[in-house]
Design a protein around this motif. Structure first.
Motif, PDB file in Angstrom:
ATOM      1  N   GLY A 113     -57.417  -3.663  19.045  1.00  0.00           N
ATOM      2  CA  GLY A 113     -56.062  -3.210  19.313  1.00  0.00           C
ATOM      3  C   GLY A 113     -55.956  -1.702  19.259  1.00  0.00           C
ATOM      4  O   GLY A 113     -55.237  -1.084  20.058  1.00  0.00           O
ATOM      5  N   SER A 114     -56.687  -1.082  18.321  1.00  0.00           N
ATOM      6  CA  SER A 114     -56.699   0.383  18.239  1.00  0.00           C
ATOM      7  C   SER A 114     -57.365   1.004  19.465  1.00  0.00           C
ATOM      8  O   SER A 114     -56.903   2.017  19.997  1.00  0.00           O
ATOM      9  CB  SER A 114     -57.418   0.813  16.962  1.00  0.00           C
ATOM     10  OG  SER A 114     -57.483   2.213  16.853  1.00  0.00           O
ATOM     11  N   PHE A 115     -58.456   0.388  19.936  1.00  0.00           N
ATOM     12  CA  PHE A 115     -59.124   0.894  21.148  1.00  0.00           C
ATOM     13  C   PHE A 115     -58.168   0.850  22.345  1.00  0.00           C
ATOM     14  O   PHE A 115     -58.108   1.795  23.145  1.00  0.00           O
ATOM     15  CB  PHE A 115     -60.367   0.057  21.456  1.00  0.00           C
ATOM     16  CG  PHE A 115     -61.516   0.298  20.512  1.00  0.00           C
ATOM     17  CD1 PHE A 115     -61.575   1.449  19.751  1.00  0.00           C
ATOM     18  CD2 PHE A 115     -62.558  -0.615  20.407  1.00  0.00           C
ATOM     19  CE1 PHE A 115     -62.637   1.685  18.891  1.00  0.00           C
ATOM     20  CE2 PHE A 115     -63.617  -0.390  19.559  1.00  0.00           C
ATOM     21  CZ  PHE A 115     -63.659   0.757  18.793  1.00  0.00           C
ATOM     22  N   ALA A 116     -57.437  -0.263  22.477  1.00  0.00           N
ATOM     23  CA  ALA A 116     -56.517  -0.389  23.611  1.00  0.00           C
ATOM     24  C   ALA A 116     -55.324   0.544  23.461  1.00  0.00           C
ATOM     25  O   ALA A 116     -54.855   1.133  24.441  1.00  0.00           O
ATOM     26  CB  ALA A 116     -56.047  -1.841  23.731  1.00  0.00           C
ATOM     27  N   GLY A 153     -56.690  -8.516  20.330  1.00  0.00           N
ATOM     28  CA  GLY A 153     -56.395  -7.120  20.027  1.00  0.00           C
ATOM     29  C   GLY A 153     -56.305  -6.274  21.278  1.00  0.00           C
ATOM     30  O   GLY A 153     -55.444  -5.385  21.385  1.00  0.00           O
ATOM     31  N   ALA A 154     -57.205  -6.545  22.237  1.00  0.00           N
ATOM     32  CA  ALA A 154     -57.167  -5.796  23.495  1.00  0.00           C
ATOM     33  C   ALA A 154     -55.909  -6.111  24.301  1.00  0.00           C
ATOM     34  O   ALA A 154     -55.406  -5.273  25.053  1.00  0.00           O
ATOM     35  CB  ALA A 154     -58.410  -6.113  24.318  1.00  0.00           C
ATOM     36  N   ILE A 155     -55.361  -7.312  24.123  1.00  0.00           N
ATOM     37  CA  ILE A 155     -54.165  -7.703  24.871  1.00  0.00           C
ATOM     38  C   ILE A 155     -52.909  -7.087  24.270  1.00  0.00           C
ATOM     39  O   ILE A 155     -52.064  -6.529  24.983  1.00  0.00           O
ATOM     40  CB  ILE A 155     -54.050  -9.242  24.923  1.00  0.00           C
ATOM     41  CG1 ILE A 155     -55.169  -9.830  25.785  1.00  0.00           C
ATOM     42  CG2 ILE A 155     -52.690  -9.663  25.472  1.00  0.00           C
ATOM     43  CD1 ILE A 155     -55.233 -11.347  25.757  1.00  0.00           C
ATOM     44  N   ILE A 156     -52.767  -7.189  22.930  1.00  0.00           N
ATOM     45  CA  ILE A 156     -51.528  -6.703  22.310  1.00  0.00           C
ATOM     46  C   ILE A 156     -51.493  -5.181  22.240  1.00  0.00           C
ATOM     47  O   ILE A 156     -50.426  -4.587  22.080  1.00  0.00           O
ATOM     48  CB  ILE A 156     -51.343  -7.311  20.909  1.00  0.00           C
ATOM     49  CG1 ILE A 156     -52.475  -6.872  19.963  1.00  0.00           C
ATOM     50  CG2 ILE A 156     -51.281  -8.830  20.978  1.00  0.00           C
ATOM     51  CD1 ILE A 156     -52.292  -7.354  18.534  1.00  0.00           C
TER      52      ILE A 156
END
Length: 480
Positions: A78-81, A387-390
């Motif tokens: 999520g931090s990466f996105a 995480g990548a989605i949110i």
């Protein structure tokens, strides 16, 4: 290892160990809270308390490790996105699967370690912790008197309704069964109130009873007098019982005599135990079937009756062939036989139910060792694409989502195992059910993250409805 893989792996490991330590600390505190009653008032050394926590900590791994992986995956990806690092990777031709490659190898390694831990470390810690708990419970028998149940203390079985006082020394509604040398309880003492008096330096615990009665069955050598069941009864205002607790205070905390638990066994030992239990269980069922068949008298039919035998026709009942007294005897014998068979069947039914429950527990314990390793892998593939989605890092939204998913996973597993113990569902399915439910969820999230889609495609649901509304509007215009 390439710079990108190293960067992703290091970011993941930092967050993982931080989350793991925090969650472990929280669950250890919960353990202290759950067992504070067993530790308080025992005059235990700090070394024994630390040993107690050390033995219980490995049993928390099946809870802490999957939750740590899920939460860390959501937070890191999520931090990466959120910081557009994934956007930079995709613009360079690096897909989500490629970004997850280094972490996939780490999770596989961690799953192997988790399997080794579940098969070797957790059974050993379970063995140590249960034996330590039983030894601690014997240090202070006054603390071992629980409310509402009979407690084995020295030569007495003591039951109290409730305990009051600063040190729980005042007892209400006391019932005491005194043991005999030959076994059994011939003496029963009942009192309205009681008080425990003693000190840590004394080997004698005094139990002072108030306003009670004393009952003592009198054994008879003459069989003709036993039917009268003679007994002696007396009442008292105050009665003192001295309990020798020298054996309780002289407790070896390193004693390891208790070994009867499925959680103490490795896979090889569980497999052997399941085979032994299954064989014994099937033999007992066949033996019971033969006993019931023999007691029913069916084995005598071939020897007492022949195909050519004939009976006169009877309109209502075969009992009409006998006089009243003989018919009454036949009915009484028949009712007695049926009642005895029903009583035996009910007792055996309960025994078989207990044996089945124990066997199911062993099968669940066996498969749980494999489930832990697979759960680590599957929850990683749930958390990373989610995480990548949110597209949100940190401890806020990722924490909420991770806890909701994990609670769903955990409670499904608990309900399934409880149902499997009484045979409602297969123990194998119960052990794997929560993990199998998470598997399609991980595939779904991975697909949507790879194809750059949102968490739920609400547009796909709304689009057909909006088309129909537009068609209806055009039809109304044409009619006008």
């Amino acid at each position: 290892m390439k710079i990108l893989d190293r960067y992703i792996l290091v970011s993941y490991l930092k967050t993982f160990f931080t989350v793991f330590i925090i969650l472990m600390f929280i669950f250890v505190l919960q353990t202290i809270w759950l067992y504070i009653g067993e530790l308080a008032g025992k005059d235990l050394d700090v070394e024994i308390i630390l040993k107690f926590l050390l033995y219980f900590s490995p049993k928390l791994i099946p809870l802490v490790l999957p939750l740590s992986i899920l939460l860390t995956s959501i937070m890191v990806f999520g931090s990466f996105a959120e910081n557009y690092e994934f956007a930079a990777m995709k613009s360079s031709g690096i897909s989500l699967q490629r970004a997850m490659r280094s972490l996939t190898f780490f999770i596989l390694l961690l799953s192997g370690i988790a399997f080794f831990f579940a098969n070797n470390v957790i059974p050993a810690s379970e063995f140590k912790s249960i034996n330590l708990r039983k030894n601690i419970a014997q240090l202070k028998p006054a603390m071992a008197i629980s409310e509402g149940t009979f407690n084995d203390v020295g030569d007495f079985n003591i039951k109290v309704e409730d305990k009051t006082g600063e040190n729980d020394q005042f007892l209400n509604d006391v019932i005491i069964h005194q043991k005999t040398a030959r076994g059994g309880n011939l003496t029963v003492i009942k009192a309205n109130r009681g008080e425990l008096v003693g000190s840590t330096d004394s080997d004698v615990l005094s139990l002072i009873l108030f306003d009670g009665n004393y009952y003592n069955d009198i054994p008879q050598n003459d069989p003709s007098r036993r039917a009268n069941k003679p007994f002696a009864k007396s009442s008292f205002e105050k009665h003192t019982i001295n309990i020798d607790i020298s054996d309780f205070n002289d407790v070896d905390l390193d004693d390891e005599n208790y070994k009867n638990s499925q959680n103490m066994l490795k896979i090889s030992e569980l497999t052997q135990s399941i085979d032994s239990f299954s064989t014994a269980y099937n033999q007992e069922r066949r033996k019971f079937a033969d006993v019931i068949y023999t007691r029913s008298g069916a084995t005598q039919y071939n020897s007492n009756f022949f195909p050519n035998d004939s009976l006169p026709e009877v309109d209502n009942s075969i009992l009409e062939l006998y006089d009243t007294e003989e018919a009454l005897q036949i009915l009484n014998l028949s009712i007695g036989s049926v009642d005895a068979l029903v009583s035996t069947a009910n007792i055996k039914k309960q025994e078989f139910k207990t044996s089945t429950k124990q066997l199911n527990k062993f099968e669940i314990a066996l498969h749980e060792k494999y489930v832990l390793a697979f759960a680590c892998i599957i929850l990683f593939f749930v958390g990373a694409p989610l995480g990548a989605i949110i597209r949100k890092g940190g401890m806020g939204l990722p924490m909420v989502i991770a806890i909701l998913i994990f609670l769903t996973y955990h409670f499904i597993g608990i309900f399934a195992k409880n149902s499997a113990e009484d045979g409602t569902i297969s123990p194998v399915l119960a052990a794997w059910l929560s993990t199998l439910i998470m598997l399609p969820l991980g595939v779904f999230f991975t697909y949507r993250a790879t194809t750059d889609q949102g968490l739920l495609a609400f547009g796909n649901l709304i689009r057909p409805i909006s088309k129909q509304l537009k068609k209806l509007a055009l039809i109304r215009k044409e009619k006008k």
